[in-house]
Design a protein around this motif. Sequence first.
Motif, short mmCIF file in Angstrom:
data_model
loop_
_atom_site.label_atom_id
_atom_site.label_comp_id
_atom_site.label_asym_id
_atom_site.label_seq_id
_atom_site.Cartn_x
_atom_site.Cartn_y
_atom_site.Cartn_z
N ILE A 169 0.71 -1.30 -0.26
CA ILE A 169 -0.45 0.07 -0.23
C ILE A 169 0.97 1.30 0.36
CG2 ILE A 169 -2.05 1.44 1.31
CD1 ILE A 169 -2.79 -1.27 2.65
N VAL A 170 1.84 1.45 0.28
CA VAL A 170 2.70 1.96 0.89
C VAL A 170 3.80 2.55 -0.19
CG1 VAL A 170 4.60 3.65 2.00
CG2 VAL A 170 3.07 2.10 3.30
N ILE A 171 3.64 1.87 -1.23
CA ILE A 171 4.62 1.83 -2.00
C ILE A 171 3.66 2.24 -3.56
CG2 ILE A 171 5.95 0.32 -3.99
CD1 ILE A 171 6.85 -1.77 -2.02
N ILE A 172 2.78 1.52 -3.77
CA ILE A 172 1.35 1.87 -4.29
C ILE A 172 1.13 3.73 -4.46
CG2 ILE A 172 -0.77 1.35 -5.80
CD1 ILE A 172 -0.56 -0.68 -5.01
N SER A 173 1.13 3.50 -3.19
CA SER A 173 0.39 5.07 -2.87
C SER A 173 1.33 6.16 -3.51
CB SER A 173 0.05 5.48 -1.19
OG SER A 173 0.70 5.47 -0.47
N THR A 174 2.86 6.01 -2.81
CA THR A 174 3.53 6.73 -3.31
C THR A 174 4.17 7.08 -4.73
OG1 THR A 174 4.67 5.93 -1.09
CG2 THR A 174 6.21 6.83 -2.97
N GLN A 175 4.37 5.66 -5.31
CA GLN A 175 4.35 5.85 -6.54
C GLN A 175 3.42 6.94 -7.09
OE1 GLN A 175 4.66 1.43 -7.24
NE2 GLN A 175 5.79 1.65 -9.12
N GLU A 176 2.01 6.59 -7.11
CA GLU A 176 1.23 7.34 -7.46
C GLU A 176 1.56 8.97 -7.39
OE1 GLU A 176 -1.59 6.78 -10.17
OE2 GLU A 176 -0.53 4.22 -10.03
N GLN B 47 20.08 14.91 -6.34
CA GLN B 47 19.18 15.92 -6.07
C GLN B 47 17.89 17.04 -6.41
OE1 GLN B 47 22.19 18.71 -7.75
NE2 GLN B 47 23.49 18.70 -6.03
N THR B 48 17.23 16.11 -8.19
CA THR B 48 16.53 17.19 -8.54
C THR B 48 14.99 15.50 -7.54
OG1 THR B 48 17.06 16.97 -10.19
CG2 THR B 48 14.48 16.81 -10.19
N VAL B 49 15.66 14.42 -7.04
CA VAL B 49 15.06 13.55 -6.64
C VAL B 49 14.53 14.48 -4.83
CG1 VAL B 49 13.86 11.49 -5.32
CG2 VAL B 49 15.20 11.53 -7.64
N ARG B 50 15.30 14.75 -4.55
CA ARG B 50 15.00 15.34 -2.91
C ARG B 50 15.16 16.36 -3.28
NH1 ARG B 50 20.97 16.76 -0.58
NH2 ARG B 50 20.90 18.16 -1.58
N ASN B 51 14.85 17.46 -3.66
CA ASN B 51 14.83 18.85 -3.83
C ASN B 51 13.07 19.25 -4.61
OD1 ASN B 51 16.91 19.69 -1.89
ND2 ASN B 51 18.15 19.73 -4.12
N VAL B 52 13.04 18.07 -5.50
CA VAL B 52 11.62 18.51 -6.71
C VAL B 52 10.91 17.42 -6.13
CG1 VAL B 52 10.60 19.00 -8.88
CG2 VAL B 52 12.60 20.04 -7.96
N VAL B 53 11.47 16.54 -6.34
CA VAL B 53 10.45 15.20 -6.82
C VAL B 53 9.59 14.51 -4.76
CG1 VAL B 53 9.93 13.13 -7.40
CG2 VAL B 53 11.73 13.87 -8.27
N LEU B 54 10.12 14.94 -4.31
CA LEU B 54 9.70 14.18 -2.74
C LEU B 54 9.01 14.85 -2.23
CD1 LEU B 54 12.95 12.23 -1.24
CD2 LEU B 54 10.66 11.38 -2.05
N PRO B 55 9.51 16.72 -2.37
CA PRO B 55 8.83 17.58 -1.92
C PRO B 55 7.33 17.98 -2.38
CG PRO B 55 10.98 18.39 -1.25
CD PRO B 55 11.16 16.80 -2.20
N GLU B 56 7.37 17.79 -3.50
CA GLU B 56 5.99 17.52 -3.80
C GLU B 56 5.17 16.85 -3.47
OE1 GLU B 56 6.15 19.64 -8.08
OE2 GLU B 56 7.55 20.38 -7.36
#
Length: 544
Positions: A411-418, A440-449
């Motif tokens: 559940i955590v994996i699927i919801s995080t992927q979405e 840096q893109t994953v840490r500063n852009v993708v994950l925060p959003e």
Amino acid sequence: MASETPTSGTWFGSAEIGRLRGRVFKWTCLGATVLTLFLMLVFLLYVANDALAPLSADPGWLATMGLAVVVPVVLLAGYYYRRDRSAGEVAYTALGLPIFVGLVAGGIWLLFRHIVTPQEWFVLIASVLVAGGLVTVHSRLRHDAAVERLAVMVLAPLLAVVGVPTVVPSLRELLSLSPVLPNALLSLVIGFLLPIAALVGWRVRTVRDVDRDGAIAAGVTVAGGLAGTVVGPLLGVHPTSWIVFASPIVGALVLYVERVVRNGEGVSGLAFPVVVAAGVFAGLTAAQTLGFAGPDAWLDMQFLTSSTSTTPADAGIYPALVGSVLIMIVIVLSAFPVGVGAAVYLEEYARAEGPLGKVIELIQVNIANLAGVPSIVYGVLGLAIFINLIGMGRGTAVVAGFTVGLLILPIVIISTQEAIRAVPDSHRQASYAMGATKWQTVRNVVLPESLAGIFTGTILALGRAIGETAPLLMIGVSASVRVSPDSFLTRTGAMPRQILSWSTQITTEFRYGVLAAGVVTLLVVLLTMNTAAIVLRNRSQQTQ
């Protein structure tokens, strides 16, 4: 033109039928939603009535509390609704905030009472600060040595945490010999109260850009925590317990009041919790003075602080409550990082072509299938891996947390992927165009959003985890525990397992009164965790 008239009429009739179907579908969905919510409300009221038994109180007690609490609350809420909606929002938040933070502080208090002593916590905080200092010093002296800094960041906290069990026994021995080392009260003040006050002061200082305001906020937090040394004994509350509960509550209230005053909207709503607290105090005092007896509720402090018993009046849920808190801590610390990390790899790093792409596609299919596997299968998996293969103890909080963590991991994996997929690709390209690396893109852009969606998945996962019973049965979690667990590796109970045990009792008081009190307690813990996840989700949405 005559030949076009039937066609036009047919089209018009089809449009009317289409709109009619749309309206029927809309009202059908609305009716189903309202019916579902109504049935859930009826169920909750039914269970709450069995647990709290409000009608068992004297009519004079009900009338007194109604005049002291219900009437002022209804009048004030009506005023907010008609005259100042923003004040009403502030009022309800200001009332719910200390309750929610108090429940969270209750979980922290359980940890201090059964798992970590105040001295151990003091040593742990000191060790973490030393580890953080090592990382900071290394980053300044060896700025370009990224690999070395990564090793320091991993090894320093690890050595600090591993060193605590070896340091604390000698610390406990020295406590009886040296008055210099901090006792339990001073350890909580230094290691718990002062860090919270520092965070509150830093936050106020950041938003107001005035040092004096930050110092005042930190001072108010410290004063609220230290007040327990004087007020606590008068109220029958131990000073250490006061510090654990009051420090986060006062800190949260200081931050919220500062925010409301800074925004300048709905300031009058801050009076609502004061009115409620004063009404409850006045009502209980008047009822006691007049000799009115309150409700004979099953859910009371005796139920929350006692272990189970063969006598319904003496039965409690305290050991099972402690066990559920420990299990949820293990779940959050194990399943959440692994699930988010797996989702980030699958969405951002995994290749979609070649032989590895076929493997990734197979993994994706299996993750989707694992989300629908019955929970009892995960119980068998936990029994086979963690107990029979690895050799962990049966029925411990660690085994239970790992087993239920496997259950909610898909559940955590699927919801995080979405949530990660919802981040526009243009944001990634803009980050790359500015010279940022993939990480840096994953840490500063993708994950925060994507944090809002991640927390939404966490809500669903934790809601399922805390109510699971079948996996706990398979790994040997005890049906009834009379002694609270003192570590994550000792045998423990759990609230769903205890409630199931009460449902099999022949006595009517067990199957209705005690069972209902256990269900309400479980729902309160669940709603507390969900509220925490919702607050974090909304906070992340506001910062985007």
